[in-house]
Design a protein around this motif. Structure first.
Motif, PDB file in Angstrom:
ATOM      1  N   ASP A 159     -23.450 -51.260   5.421  1.00 34.40           N
ATOM      2  CA  ASP A 159     -22.909 -50.759   4.153  1.00 34.40           C
ATOM      3  C   ASP A 159     -23.843 -51.295   3.066  1.00 34.40           C
ATOM      4  O   ASP A 159     -24.049 -52.517   2.967  1.00 34.40           O
ATOM      5  CB  ASP A 159     -21.475 -51.307   3.995  1.00 34.40           C
ATOM      6  N   ASP A 216     -21.608 -56.023   5.357  1.00 33.44           N
ATOM      7  CA  ASP A 216     -20.771 -55.386   4.333  1.00 33.44           C
ATOM      8  C   ASP A 216     -20.154 -56.468   3.439  1.00 33.44           C
ATOM      9  O   ASP A 216     -19.819 -57.554   3.911  1.00 33.44           O
ATOM     10  CB  ASP A 216     -19.655 -54.610   5.069  1.00 33.44           C
ATOM     11  N   ASP A 249     -13.405 -53.884   5.725  1.00 35.85           N
ATOM     12  CA  ASP A 249     -12.857 -52.557   6.036  1.00 35.85           C
ATOM     13  C   ASP A 249     -11.845 -52.619   7.175  1.00 35.85           C
ATOM     14  O   ASP A 249     -11.858 -51.826   8.115  1.00 35.85           O
ATOM     15  CB  ASP A 249     -13.994 -51.558   6.321  1.00 35.85           C
ATOM     16  N   TRP A 304     -21.181 -55.586  11.411  1.00 39.89           N
ATOM     17  CA  TRP A 304     -20.660 -54.944  10.205  1.00 39.89           C
ATOM     18  C   TRP A 304     -21.219 -55.694   9.011  1.00 39.89           C
ATOM     19  O   TRP A 304     -20.698 -56.726   8.615  1.00 39.89           O
ATOM     20  CB  TRP A 304     -19.120 -55.008  10.240  1.00 39.89           C
ATOM     21  N   HIS A 329     -18.017 -45.092   4.162  1.00 40.77           N
ATOM     22  CA  HIS A 329     -17.954 -45.901   5.386  1.00 40.77           C
ATOM     23  C   HIS A 329     -16.921 -45.413   6.395  1.00 40.77           C
ATOM     24  O   HIS A 329     -16.872 -45.916   7.519  1.00 40.77           O
ATOM     25  CB  HIS A 329     -17.739 -47.381   5.038  1.00 40.77           C
TER      26      HIS A 329
HETATM   27 MN   LIG Z   1     -17.797 -50.815   4.109  1.00 37.43          MN
END
Ligand SMILES: [Mn+2]
Ligand SMILES: NC(=[NH2+])NCCC[C@H](N)C(=O)O
Ligand SMILES: [Mn+2]
Length: 300
Positions: free
Chosen positions: A227, A123, A127, A121, A100
């Motif tokens: 992700d 996920d 992050d 995002w 990522h």
């Molecule tokens: Mn990620």
């Protein structure tokens, strides 16, 4: 999303500890990505893989608390350049990771084309770490932070000076593993997050429609950073940092369907597919199902 699509492989692997994420782009290609997209009458250019450094010391540098900063930065500079280039040609960028960390490069490259870009995002993780607060020193857990201007200068200023995305233009969906320091960053920056509890409470339909409406109003382009560990590991076992209790295949595919209908997205990346941890390329196949849905594949 009716333009021509430009595919780029971005095989960075050294921003996390597991071997094999560098094979992600090819695993996804082998899962019939291009054939399925062609069935949708989409014009496709596959530019192959960007060249990126494949090895580093894998040690935490005592000065930065980061692993492989130089190599990860160099790889991301190359990715940013390539994304910028294909976007200039009028392609819709589809980037295949890689870990990522590649989001730092893709978002930096895209930034040249937008004034006020948004990011979804999707996920298990936000992050949003930095060297100082990361439990691991792995830069793949820091890419969203870098894109909004938090973290090491080298990462923040990659592919152009300063932050690339306003934190108010970010929506995180599916989060269920958030480090303590990341919680603070979320609060301090007013980042919109739908955790798994929110998805359970509100339903994916509401979560996606609300996210789409929110970003539609205030951005001039929206990048989806998908992700694969965002999806429940029952469906995507081939990934390095799986977290139980994620949205199902069905919920995620429905989310992609809503994104398709909204026509909101201007670029997409899928990351963290690791064929060496996978079960007969299942994770890449799920990734392809999500991508083709995003580009208009329907059950009927
Ligand atoms: Mn990620
Ligand atoms: N892109 C990912 N899969 N990130 C996982 C990050 C895990 C953990 N929060 C870390 O920073 O080390
Ligand atoms: Mn993740």
């Amino acid at each position: 999303m009716n333009q021509k699509l430009g595919i780029i492989g971005a095989p960075i692997t050294i921003a996390q500890p597991n071997m094999g994420v560098d094979l992600g782009p090819d695993a996804i290609r082998h899962a019939d990505l291009v054939e399925r997209l062609k069935n949708l009458k989409i014009t496709i250019n596959d530019y192959g893989n960007v060249s990126v450094p494949m090895t580093g010391t894998n040690q935490i540098d005592p000065e930065t608390s980061l692993k492989n900063l130089n190599e990860v930065s160099q790889g991301n500079e190359n990715i940013a350049e390539k994304v910028k280039e294909i976007k200039s040609k009028g392609d819709f960028p589809l980037i295949l990771g890689g870990d990522h960390s590649i989001a730092i490069g893709t978002i930096a490259g895209l930034h040249h084309h937008y004034q006020n870009m948004g990011v979804i995002w999707y996920d298990a993780h936000p992050d949003l770490n930095t060297g100082q607060i990361s439990p691991s020193g792995n830069i793949h857990g820091m890419s969203l932070a870098a894109s909004i201007g938090i973290g090491h200068d080298r990462l923040i200023n990659l592919g152009g000076k300063g932050p690339k995305v306003d934190p108010k233009n970010v929506v995180i969906i599916g989060a269920r593993s958030i480090d303590e320091g990341e919680k603070e960053i979320i609060r301090e920056n007013g980042i919109k997050v739908f955790t798994m509890h929110d998805i359970d409470r509100l339903g994916m339909d509401y979560v996606m429609k609300n996210s789409i409406e929110y970003l539609e109003e205030q951005t001039d382009g929206v990048h989806l950073s998908l992700d694969v560990d965002g999806i429940d590991p029952a469906h995507t076992p081939g990934t390095g940092t799986p977290v139980e209790g994620g949205p199902s295949y069905r919920e995620t595919r429905y989310a992609m369907q809503l994104l398709h209908e909204s026509d909101l997205l201007t670029s997409v990346e899928v990351v963290e597919v690791n064929p060496l941890l996978d079960n007969q390329n299942k994770t890449a196949e799920v990734a392809v199902d999500m991508l083709t849905t995003l580009f208009g594949e329907k059950y009927l």
